[in-house]
Scaffold this motif. Structure first.
Motif, mmCIF file in Angstrom:
data_model
loop_
_atom_site.group_PDB
_atom_site.id
_atom_site.type_symbol
_atom_site.label_atom_id
_atom_site.label_comp_id
_atom_site.label_asym_id
_atom_site.label_seq_id
_atom_site.Cartn_x
_atom_site.Cartn_y
_atom_site.Cartn_z
ATOM 1 N N PHE A 432 0.815 -1.218 0.000
ATOM 2 C CA PHE A 432 0.000 0.000 0.000
ATOM 3 C C PHE A 432 0.846 1.265 0.000
ATOM 4 C CE2 PHE A 432 -2.626 -3.433 1.332
ATOM 5 C CZ PHE A 432 -3.779 -3.228 0.592
ATOM 6 N N GLU A 433 2.146 1.080 -0.147
ATOM 7 C CA GLU A 433 3.017 2.263 -0.228
ATOM 8 C C GLU A 433 3.121 2.708 -1.687
ATOM 9 O OE1 GLU A 433 6.586 0.854 1.596
ATOM 10 O OE2 GLU A 433 5.626 0.730 3.565
ATOM 11 N N GLY A 434 3.618 3.920 -1.900
ATOM 12 C CA GLY A 434 3.809 4.427 -3.272
ATOM 13 C C GLY A 434 2.497 4.466 -4.035
ATOM 14 N N GLN A 435 2.516 3.883 -5.229
ATOM 15 C CA GLN A 435 1.312 3.895 -6.085
ATOM 16 C C GLN A 435 0.194 3.022 -5.509
ATOM 17 O OE1 GLN A 435 1.381 4.669 -10.071
ATOM 18 N NE2 GLN A 435 2.342 6.351 -8.957
ATOM 19 N N GLY A 436 0.560 2.054 -4.678
ATOM 20 C CA GLY A 436 -0.448 1.146 -4.123
ATOM 21 C C GLY A 436 -0.909 0.130 -5.159
ATOM 22 N N PRO A 437 -1.916 -0.666 -4.806
ATOM 23 C CA PRO A 437 -2.380 -1.727 -5.705
ATOM 24 C C PRO A 437 -3.013 -1.156 -6.987
ATOM 25 C CG PRO A 437 -3.364 -1.901 -3.514
ATOM 26 C CD PRO A 437 -2.669 -0.597 -3.563
ATOM 27 N N PRO A 438 -3.133 -1.982 -8.038
ATOM 28 C CA PRO A 438 -3.775 -1.497 -9.266
ATOM 29 C C PRO A 438 -5.195 -0.989 -8.977
ATOM 30 C CG PRO A 438 -2.836 -3.691 -9.585
ATOM 31 C CD PRO A 438 -2.704 -3.378 -8.126
ATOM 32 N N PRO A 439 -5.631 0.018 -9.731
ATOM 33 C CA PRO A 439 -6.971 0.586 -9.479
ATOM 34 C C PRO A 439 -8.064 -0.485 -9.478
ATOM 35 C CG PRO A 439 -5.804 1.824 -11.184
ATOM 36 C CD PRO A 439 -4.940 0.656 -10.845
ATOM 37 N N TYR A 440 -8.999 -0.340 -8.580
ATOM 38 C CA TYR A 440 -10.192 -1.201 -8.458
ATOM 39 C C TYR A 440 -9.891 -2.642 -8.049
ATOM 40 C CZ TYR A 440 -12.444 2.734 -10.705
ATOM 41 O OH TYR A 440 -12.903 3.996 -10.995
ATOM 42 N N SER A 441 -8.616 -2.917 -7.654
ATOM 43 C CA SER A 441 -8.332 -4.285 -7.218
ATOM 44 C C SER A 441 -8.510 -4.418 -5.701
ATOM 45 C CB SER A 441 -6.913 -4.692 -7.607
ATOM 46 O OG SER A 441 -5.981 -3.830 -6.982
ATOM 47 N N PHE A 442 -8.299 -3.322 -4.969
ATOM 48 C CA PHE A 442 -8.452 -3.332 -3.510
ATOM 49 C C PHE A 442 -9.718 -2.547 -3.175
ATOM 50 C CE2 PHE A 442 -7.584 -1.215 0.632
ATOM 51 C CZ PHE A 442 -7.609 -2.360 1.408
ATOM 52 N N VAL A 443 -10.780 -3.281 -2.825
ATOM 53 C CA VAL A 443 -12.087 -2.628 -2.733
ATOM 54 C C VAL A 443 -12.871 -3.005 -1.463
ATOM 55 C CG1 VAL A 443 -12.480 -2.145 -5.186
ATOM 56 C CG2 VAL A 443 -12.872 -4.450 -4.340
ATOM 57 N N PRO A 444 -12.244 -2.931 -0.284
ATOM 58 C CA PRO A 444 -12.989 -3.343 0.914
ATOM 59 C C PRO A 444 -14.187 -2.445 1.202
ATOM 60 C CG PRO A 444 -10.956 -2.244 1.553
ATOM 61 C CD PRO A 444 -10.908 -2.424 0.055
ATOM 62 N N PHE A 445 -14.150 -1.208 0.712
ATOM 63 C CA PHE A 445 -15.259 -0.276 0.947
ATOM 64 C C PHE A 445 -16.112 -0.072 -0.311
ATOM 65 C CE2 PHE A 445 -12.053 0.864 4.131
ATOM 66 C CZ PHE A 445 -12.821 0.898 5.287
ATOM 67 N N GLY A 446 -15.920 -0.921 -1.328
ATOM 68 C CA GLY A 446 -16.659 -0.736 -2.577
ATOM 69 C C GLY A 446 -16.064 0.414 -3.366
ATOM 70 N N GLY A 447 -16.894 1.020 -4.207
ATOM 71 C CA GLY A 447 -16.364 2.133 -5.007
ATOM 72 C C GLY A 447 -17.485 2.861 -5.729
ATOM 73 N N GLY A 448 -17.115 3.965 -6.399
ATOM 74 C CA GLY A 448 -18.100 4.744 -7.161
ATOM 75 C C GLY A 448 -19.060 5.465 -6.243
ATOM 76 N N PRO A 449 -20.201 5.892 -6.804
ATOM 77 C CA PRO A 449 -21.124 6.708 -6.001
ATOM 78 C C PRO A 449 -21.696 5.978 -4.787
ATOM 79 C CG PRO A 449 -21.945 6.413 -8.265
ATOM 80 C CD PRO A 449 -20.638 5.687 -8.182
ATOM 81 N N ARG A 450 -21.634 4.652 -4.783
ATOM 82 C CA ARG A 450 -22.192 3.927 -3.637
ATOM 83 C C ARG A 450 -21.122 3.468 -2.661
ATOM 84 N NH1 ARG A 450 -27.433 4.381 -4.666
ATOM 85 N NH2 ARG A 450 -27.498 4.511 -2.413
ATOM 86 N N MET A 451 -19.914 3.969 -2.847
ATOM 87 C CA MET A 451 -18.834 3.579 -1.936
ATOM 88 C C MET A 451 -19.223 3.869 -0.476
ATOM 89 S SD MET A 451 -15.050 5.040 -1.906
ATOM 90 C CE MET A 451 -13.701 3.967 -1.663
ATOM 91 N N CYS A 452 -18.742 3.020 0.414
ATOM 92 C CA CYS A 452 -19.112 3.130 1.828
ATOM 93 C C CYS A 452 -18.901 4.550 2.372
ATOM 94 C CB CYS A 452 -18.273 2.150 2.648
ATOM 95 S SG CYS A 452 -18.544 2.317 4.414
#
Ligand code: HEM
Length: 509
Positions: A432-452
């Motif tokens: 999780f340092e630097g750039q972190g994981p690829p986009p949308y691969s780490f999603v514990p809180f979901g994403g988009g307008p319905r993100m937690c």
């Protein structure tokens, strides 16, 4: 009673399943001729009605929910529309619904960014019943989770975003210290043992009451915690609303919880009406601010509406937040080098004058701790993912998704996929340092307008807790092989008993 019902229902399900199996009833397809040439995603909807739900639950219970998805990705690899590509979507049937599971980071992105375009949020109907518990007698007031979530987000945003949370860091710090004094210090048995997971639940619910209702009354804590516990059991029980069932108890718990919170709101409103007008409104706690806020239509929110939002905070963070906290405690016990690195935060405590509390600037320094929390949520995500529904026919990765079909995204598709997280079983916060994981691969809180909407609030509480617990104690697991499984919520198998050693004592010994 519950067991008899289970047997009865199982027998009925098996009979109906056989009937469907023999006659192979399947309703699929679209009226749109242009899309008709496309097939539905590959996959099996398993047994009629129950579909593949049991297999899905079985893998979770064994602690390997990712296997349900990986097995199907492998199985349907060659039937992919693009024959050379891996399977990116498969069909299954869960919770009495046929659905397509999108199982890549690109699939997560697709679902998170097409809200209100091609899809909408969908929740299994029994959850509406559980959460609203017939609390809205007239149709006008009747809300469904999706609409209520939107209202929740709009009303609570000022309090749950970083700008609104900053001023509560000190309160959280004080409250956490008291919690540790009471349960980690004085609550130990003769063998120094406490049960970390139930205590994390107590911390979650009492911290929410402290911040949202501005109370530290132990009787209120006990009552609201018991009702929240009853309600939460309904998320994992059979959705059968008959006297004596767990689900029925949970609905009653839900109804009473709303009532209790509403009574607190009403009492506070009466109290506020006796205040002098020139009293400081900036210093108001969250409940009082919600009561005094007339910004939306000049009228303000009713007691029921405010109670509904505060109920949302208490309930939504109960299982998810507490199991994450308990999982953090477990990982820090298992990985002394990670614990030692988090303990570097001692510097923050040491730089403070006696009695000085944590502040927002301190929180910004806790980057490593947050990486640890993220790595815990990657390996042990407390929310497995949610559902959407197609609002029109569309084609995804060459497959037809007909209007009305349910769609699922799952953290288990990507969190342990070596494509995104090399050596996925290894606990490695540096991901999780630097750039972190690829986009949308780490999603514990979901994403988009319905993100937690509780993400920042949860992050802050986790960091304050980690800071306090690590700077005060070391601990070890009583059962070294104890683990977490999904049943179907994330649970520790034995409640995570730990033996606790305060630093001051171990130093003086
Ligand atoms: C570690 C703690 C938590 C985790 C991992 C978590 C995870 C999630 C996930 C995965 C979703 C679904 C997002 C989606 O469908 O795209 C969600 C939704 C939601 N969460 Fe959390 N949550 C946590 C804590 C909280 C807390 C403390 C609150 C209350 C302040 C909260 C309130 C909500 C609400 C209201 C929704 C529904 C959002 C919507 O449908 O618009 N959550 N959460």
């Amino acid at each position: 009673m519950e067991e008899l019902l289970m047997i009865l229902i199982s027998s009925v399900l098996v009979c109906v399943s056989l009937y469907y199996y023999i006659f192979k009833i399947r309703v699929n397809g679209t009226k749109n001729k242009r899309l008709d040439q496309h097939k539905l995603p590959p996959g099996s909807t398993g047994w009629p009605i129950i579909g593949e739900t049991l297999e899905y639950l079985r893998t979770g219970k064994k602690g390997v929910p990712e296997k349900f998805i990986a097995d199907r990705r492998n199985k349907y690899k060659n039937s992919s529309y693009y024959s050379s590509a891996n399977c990116k979507v498969f069909k299954t049937s869960l919770l009495f619904e046929d659905m397509a599971v999108l199982c890549t980071a690109a699939g997560n992105k697709f679902l998170f960014s097409n809200e209100k375009k091609l899809i909408k949020s969908w929740w299994p109907p029994h959850l509406d019943k559980l959460i609203f518990a017939d609390s809205a007698p007239d149709e006008k007031a009747k809300a469904f989770i999706t609409e209520e979530s939107t209202r929740f987000r709009n009303t609570m945003a000022p309090y749950l975003k970083p700008a609104g949370l900053q001023k509560y860091v000190g309160t959280m710090d004080t409250f956490t210290k008291k919690h540790l004094d009471m349960y980690w210090e004085d609550g130990k048995d003769d063998d120094q043992v406490i049960k970390a997971h139930p205590l994390a639940k107590r911390y979650a619910v009492t911290m929410a009451c402290r911040l949202m209702l501005d109370t530290e009354d132990q009787q209120v804590f006990n009552k609201l915690e018991n009702l929240t516990k009853d309600l939460s059991s309904g998320f994992t029980s059979l959705p059968i609303d008959l006297p004596g069932t767990q689900f029925n108890r949970a609905i009653r718990g839900s109804r009473q919880l709303r009532e209790e919170i509403k009574n607190i709101v009403t009492q506070r409103r009466i109290h506020l009406s006796t205040r002098k007008v020139d009293e400081d409104v900036d210093g108001l706690d969250i409940l009082s601010s919600l009561i005094m806020d007339t910004s939306s239509d000049g009228q303000g929110l009713s007691d029921s509406e405010i109670a509904s939002k505060l109920y949302g905070v208490i309930v939504s963070g109960y299982d998810t937040f507490s199991s994450t906290l308990a999982a953090i405690v477990m990982c820090l016990a298992e990985l002394p080098h990670v614990y030692d690195a988090v303990l570097q935060q001692r510097q923050i405590a040491e730089s403070k004058a006696a009695g000085e509390l944590l502040n927002w600037a301190d929180i910004q320094k806790m980057k490593y701790s947050w990486s640890v929390a993220c790595e815990v949520m990657r390996l042990l995500p407390p929310n497995s993912g949610t559902f959407r529904e197609a609002t029109s026919d569309f084609v995804y990765e060459g497959y037809l998704i007909p209007k009305g079909m349910k769609l699922k995204w799952s953290v288990h598709s990507t969190h342990k996929n070596p494509e995104y997280f090399p050596d996925p079983e290894k606990f490695d916060p540096s991901r999780f340092e630097g750039q972190g994981p690829p986009p949308y691969s780490f999603v514990p809180f979901g994403g988009g307008p319905r993100m937690c909407p509780g993400k920042e609030y949860s992050r802050l509480k986790m960091l304050v807790f980690m800071h306090n617990v690590v700077t005060r104690y070391r601990w070890e697991k009583v059962f070294p092989d104890e683990k977490f499984v999904w049943n179907p919520a994330l649970v520790s198998t034995k409640g995570l008993p730990i033996r606790v050693f305060p630093h001051n004592k171990s130093q003086s010994n």
